[in-house]
Structure formats: C-alpha cells, structure tokens
Design a protein around this motif. Structure first.
Motif, PDB file in Angstrom:
ATOM      1  N   ASP A 117      -7.134  26.315 -23.912  1.00  0.00           N
ATOM      2  CA  ASP A 117      -7.277  27.507 -24.102  1.00  0.00           C
ATOM      3  C   ASP A 117      -8.439  28.079 -23.449  1.00  0.00           C
ATOM      4  N   PHE A 118      -9.460  28.601 -24.148  1.00  0.00           N
ATOM      5  CA  PHE A 118     -10.886  29.108 -23.474  1.00  0.00           C
ATOM      6  C   PHE A 118     -11.416  28.068 -22.743  1.00  0.00           C
ATOM      7  N   GLY A 119     -11.192  27.051 -23.394  1.00  0.00           N
ATOM      8  CA  GLY A 119     -11.986  25.856 -22.440  1.00  0.00           C
ATOM      9  C   GLY A 119     -11.404  25.535 -21.132  1.00  0.00           C
ATOM     10  N   ALA A 120     -10.501  26.119 -20.827  1.00  0.00           N
ATOM     11  CA  ALA A 120      -9.964  25.931 -19.380  1.00  0.00           C
ATOM     12  C   ALA A 120     -10.935  27.022 -18.359  1.00  0.00           C
ATOM     13  N   PRO A 121     -11.099  28.175 -18.731  1.00  0.00           N
ATOM     14  CA  PRO A 121     -12.100  28.991 -17.968  1.00  0.00           C
ATOM     15  C   PRO A 121     -13.640  28.491 -17.870  1.00  0.00           C
ATOM     16  N   VAL A 122     -13.804  27.925 -19.047  1.00  0.00           N
ATOM     17  CA  VAL A 122     -15.225  27.330 -19.158  1.00  0.00           C
ATOM     18  C   VAL A 122     -15.308  26.175 -18.367  1.00  0.00           C
ATOM     19  N   PHE A 147     -18.990  31.192 -31.491  1.00  0.00           N
ATOM     20  CA  PHE A 147     -17.982  30.379 -32.156  1.00  0.00           C
ATOM     21  C   PHE A 147     -18.662  29.502 -33.165  1.00  0.00           C
ATOM     22  N   GLY A 148     -18.000  29.003 -34.102  1.00  0.00           N
ATOM     23  CA  GLY A 148     -18.173  27.782 -34.967  1.00  0.00           C
ATOM     24  C   GLY A 148     -19.887  27.990 -35.461  1.00  0.00           C
ATOM     25  N   HIS A 149     -20.556  27.095 -35.322  1.00  0.00           N
ATOM     26  CA  HIS A 149     -21.809  26.840 -36.028  1.00  0.00           C
ATOM     27  C   HIS A 149     -23.121  27.248 -34.995  1.00  0.00           C
ATOM     28  N   THR A 150     -22.642  27.498 -33.726  1.00  0.00           N
ATOM     29  CA  THR A 150     -23.706  27.874 -32.478  1.00  0.00           C
ATOM     30  C   THR A 150     -24.395  29.241 -32.968  1.00  0.00           C
ATOM     31  N   ALA A 151     -25.573  29.590 -32.781  1.00  0.00           N
ATOM     32  CA  ALA A 151     -26.348  30.609 -33.212  1.00  0.00           C
ATOM     33  C   ALA A 151     -26.866  31.127 -32.008  1.00  0.00           C
ATOM     34  N   VAL A 152     -26.642  32.347 -31.784  1.00  0.00           N
ATOM     35  CA  VAL A 152     -27.263  33.111 -30.370  1.00  0.00           C
ATOM     36  C   VAL A 152     -28.399  34.100 -30.821  1.00  0.00           C
ATOM     37  N   PRO A 153     -29.382  34.351 -30.033  1.00  0.00           N
ATOM     38  CA  PRO A 153     -30.107  35.080 -29.879  1.00  0.00           C
ATOM     39  C   PRO A 153     -29.770  36.797 -30.105  1.00  0.00           C
ATOM     40  N   GLU A 154     -30.454  37.766 -30.740  1.00  0.00           N
ATOM     41  CA  GLU A 154     -29.981  39.042 -30.504  1.00  0.00           C
ATOM     42  C   GLU A 154     -29.917  39.539 -29.313  1.00  0.00           C
ATOM     43  N   GLY A 155     -28.821  40.407 -28.792  1.00  0.00           N
ATOM     44  CA  GLY A 155     -28.655  40.826 -27.763  1.00  0.00           C
ATOM     45  C   GLY A 155     -28.259  39.905 -26.587  1.00  0.00           C
ATOM     46  N   PHE A 156     -27.518  38.704 -27.119  1.00  0.00           N
ATOM     47  CA  PHE A 156     -26.807  37.822 -26.089  1.00  0.00           C
ATOM     48  C   PHE A 156     -25.618  38.694 -25.479  1.00  0.00           C
ATOM     49  N   THR A 157     -25.362  38.370 -24.227  1.00  0.00           N
ATOM     50  CA  THR A 157     -24.023  39.101 -23.519  1.00  0.00           C
ATOM     51  C   THR A 157     -22.946  38.300 -23.480  1.00  0.00           C
ATOM     52  N   TYR A 158     -21.964  38.466 -23.942  1.00  0.00           N
ATOM     53  CA  TYR A 158     -20.663  37.742 -24.027  1.00  0.00           C
ATOM     54  C   TYR A 158     -19.911  37.924 -23.041  1.00  0.00           C
ATOM     55  N   SER A 159     -19.798  36.548 -22.025  1.00  0.00           N
ATOM     56  CA  SER A 159     -18.598  36.526 -21.024  1.00  0.00           C
ATOM     57  C   SER A 159     -18.485  35.283 -20.828  1.00  0.00           C
ATOM     58  N   PHE A 160     -17.489  35.062 -19.992  1.00  0.00           N
ATOM     59  CA  PHE A 160     -16.855  33.526 -19.751  1.00  0.00           C
ATOM     60  C   PHE A 160     -17.983  33.043 -19.034  1.00  0.00           C
ATOM     61  N   GLU A 161     -18.734  33.508 -18.108  1.00  0.00           N
ATOM     62  CA  GLU A 161     -19.520  33.122 -17.085  1.00  0.00           C
ATOM     63  C   GLU A 161     -20.836  32.768 -17.886  1.00  0.00           C
ATOM     64  N   ARG A 162     -21.074  33.525 -19.088  1.00  0.00           N
ATOM     65  CA  ARG A 162     -22.315  33.057 -19.940  1.00  0.00           C
ATOM     66  C   ARG A 162     -22.048  31.766 -20.659  1.00  0.00           C
ATOM     67  N   LEU A 163     -20.684  31.849 -21.407  1.00  0.00           N
ATOM     68  CA  LEU A 163     -20.084  30.667 -21.966  1.00  0.00           C
ATOM     69  C   LEU A 163     -20.292  29.404 -21.143  1.00  0.00           C
ATOM     70  N   ALA A 164     -20.091  29.454 -19.782  1.00  0.00           N
ATOM     71  CA  ALA A 164     -20.083  28.406 -18.883  1.00  0.00           C
ATOM     72  C   ALA A 164     -21.572  27.934 -18.627  1.00  0.00           C
TER      73      ALA A 164
END
Length: 291
Positions: A106-111, A68-85
């Motif tokens: 919204d998504f901020g609740a599960p995080v 999301f937004g301006h955050t940059a992630v490394p190649e191969g990052f696994t997207y899940s709500f657990e990882r966002l948290a």
C-alpha cells in the motif's frame, strides 16, 4: 524446542522526527535483512505476526512513518510522500543498513520505490503485497480518491469518511472470505492512532498528495526494467482499491517475478499469513543463492 524470535522496540531520531521501529534479532549475525514498509491506515504493528513467524531467520525491520503509529513528529512537519521517503531514507542510514529485501504494501510502495530510485544498490530484492505502481492497478474507487483536491468543496469530507472506525474496519474485511480469520486488533489499534491529535490532518495531506505517486509510475517502472530485482508478488485479488491487474502488470517489467494471487482482500497478511510466510522464506533463500 519452539523457536520464538527476539523482537526489540526502539526509537531513532531522524531530522527531528522520533521514528519508532520494531526489529527482530535473528539467530545468525549474517541473516538476511528485510525492510517492512507498512500501509494506510496502519503502522509497523501490521507485521507483528509475520515477524513472529520468520524473525528467528531474518533481521526484519519495520518503522512507523511520520503521522502513523508510535512515531512522533515536530510541530509544523509537512506531510507528503516525498517527506515520508526522506525520513525513511534517513532511518535506514541511521541504522547503517546497506542492502536489504524490501517488502512494500500500500503506502509502502510509493515510499519504497522512492528509496529504490535514490539508492538502487540498497535493494537486494522486492516483496510486493498489494503495493501498486501501475495505472491498471487502480480501481475506479482509487481513481476517484486520487482525483480529490483540497480546494474542492466536500472533498476533504470524503477523505475523513475513510478515517472512521467503519472505514478502517472495512479496509480489513472487504474481499475477505473468512472474516473469522481477521483479528479485530488491527483495525482497533489503527483507529486509536487515527484518533490522536493531528493525525487526521496528516492523513488529509497525504490523501491530497497521492496523485504525485501516480505521476511517478513511469519512473518506477523504468527502475524495475533497468534493475530487474528478484521479486515476489503476493496479492489479495479482491482488494477494492488495488485490484488484480495491478499485480499482473509487474510481469510486464519483471517477467521473472513470482506471482501469487490470494483469495482475500487488501490486508492479506491478516488471514493468509500461513500461505505468505512460506513463500517469503522460499523467496529469500532463492535470492541469496548465486545466479
């Protein structure tokens, strides 16, 4: 004299993720801290006007999640709500913040509720704005969305249809009685980020992972009953995904919570900031008072 907050824009490295965040610098060093957790398909920019309104009084910190937004992630990052948290947890630790009022949308609740369960002592209070944690807060449209699976033909296309400009604009305007109050900047910027390389794949992964949040609702409700944080609920009652019963359900576990139902849709800050900002200021002041 007009009070205008100083707002800084920075990055911090967390587990290989370059997390972007914006932060107000209040007039007092001991000002209350608010952690602002954004929703889909937005980013920390959704809190810009709120930070302008209250940033001289509070230290307000708003990160962008991975994907999301301006955050940059490394190649191969696994997207899940657990990882966002995980990343948000590391972000808070890197900033050295030990206690704060948490705004979940919204998504901020599960995080945010994952953070709360991991670190109950961090949470001085909750501001819940169309951030669901109850089965009755899921509309039929939301239930259909959560039922989507990556191995079912056509389900990925359903998710992709929400990632278009029409889909993004609709999230801002559905249920809003006065569309002229909603600036087009929000959905335009959201769409810019959604159209960046790799972002749609990230959103597909999170969409198919959303069912894990619903599975955790009982644990989050138990946390609320056990810890009973001071809570302010401000809710756009015409939200097509998270309808009004989801707001009222919090009172079952938090009977002392302050509930305010607003005549708007999902992105309530866009058109109801003049109502929401004073409610937040009053709530934060009351939360700081000894019991």
């Amino acid at each position: 004299m007009v009070a205008v907050p100083r707002i800084e824009h920075r990055h911090v490295e967390v587990d290989g993720v370059r997390v972007f965040y914006r932060e107000t610098v209040p007039d007092r060093a001991d000002a209350p801290v608010l952690l602002l957790l954004h929703g889909f398909p937005s980013a920390s920019h959704q809190f810009r006007r709120l930070m302008d309104a209250l940033g001289t009084q509070y230290r307000m910190i708003a990160p962008d999640y991975p994907g999301f937004g301006h955050t940059a992630v490394p190649e191969g990052f696994t997207y899940s709500f657990e990882r966002l948290a995980d990343i948000t947890e590391g972000f808070v630790q890197r900033l050295g913040v030990e206690r704060f009022i948490m705004y979940v949308f919204d998504f901020g609740a599960p995080v945010g509720f994952r953070l709360a369960v991991r670190h109950p002592s961090w949470i001085a209070g909750l501001i819940v704005q169309n951030g669901n944690a109850y089965a009755e807060g899921l509309s039929e449209a939301a239930r259909s969305f959560i039922a989507l699976r990556p191995d079912v033909p056509g389900d990925a296309d359903v998710v992709r249809s929400l990632l278009t400009l029409d889909g993004t604009r609709g999230q801002y305007l559905t249920g809003v009685n006065e569309p002229a109050l909603v600036a087009p900047d929000g959905w335009t910027l959201d769409q810019h980020f959604l159209d960046l390389p790799g972002r749609r794949e990230a959103q597909l992964a999170l969409a198919f992972d959303y069912h894990t949040n619903v599975e955790r609702y009982p644990a989050w409700q138990e946390w609320l009953r056990t810890h009973t944080p001071p809570t302010l609920i401000v809710w756009g009652r015409h939200d097509p995904f998270f309808p009004e019963p989801g707001a009222r359900a919090y009172l079952r576990d938090l009977p002392s919570a302050s509930l305010h139902l607003l005549d708007t849709g999902h992105f309530a800050l866009e058109d109801r900031l003049p109502e929401i900002a004073p409610l937040i200021a009053k709530f934060v002041t009351a939360t700081r008072q000894p019991s």
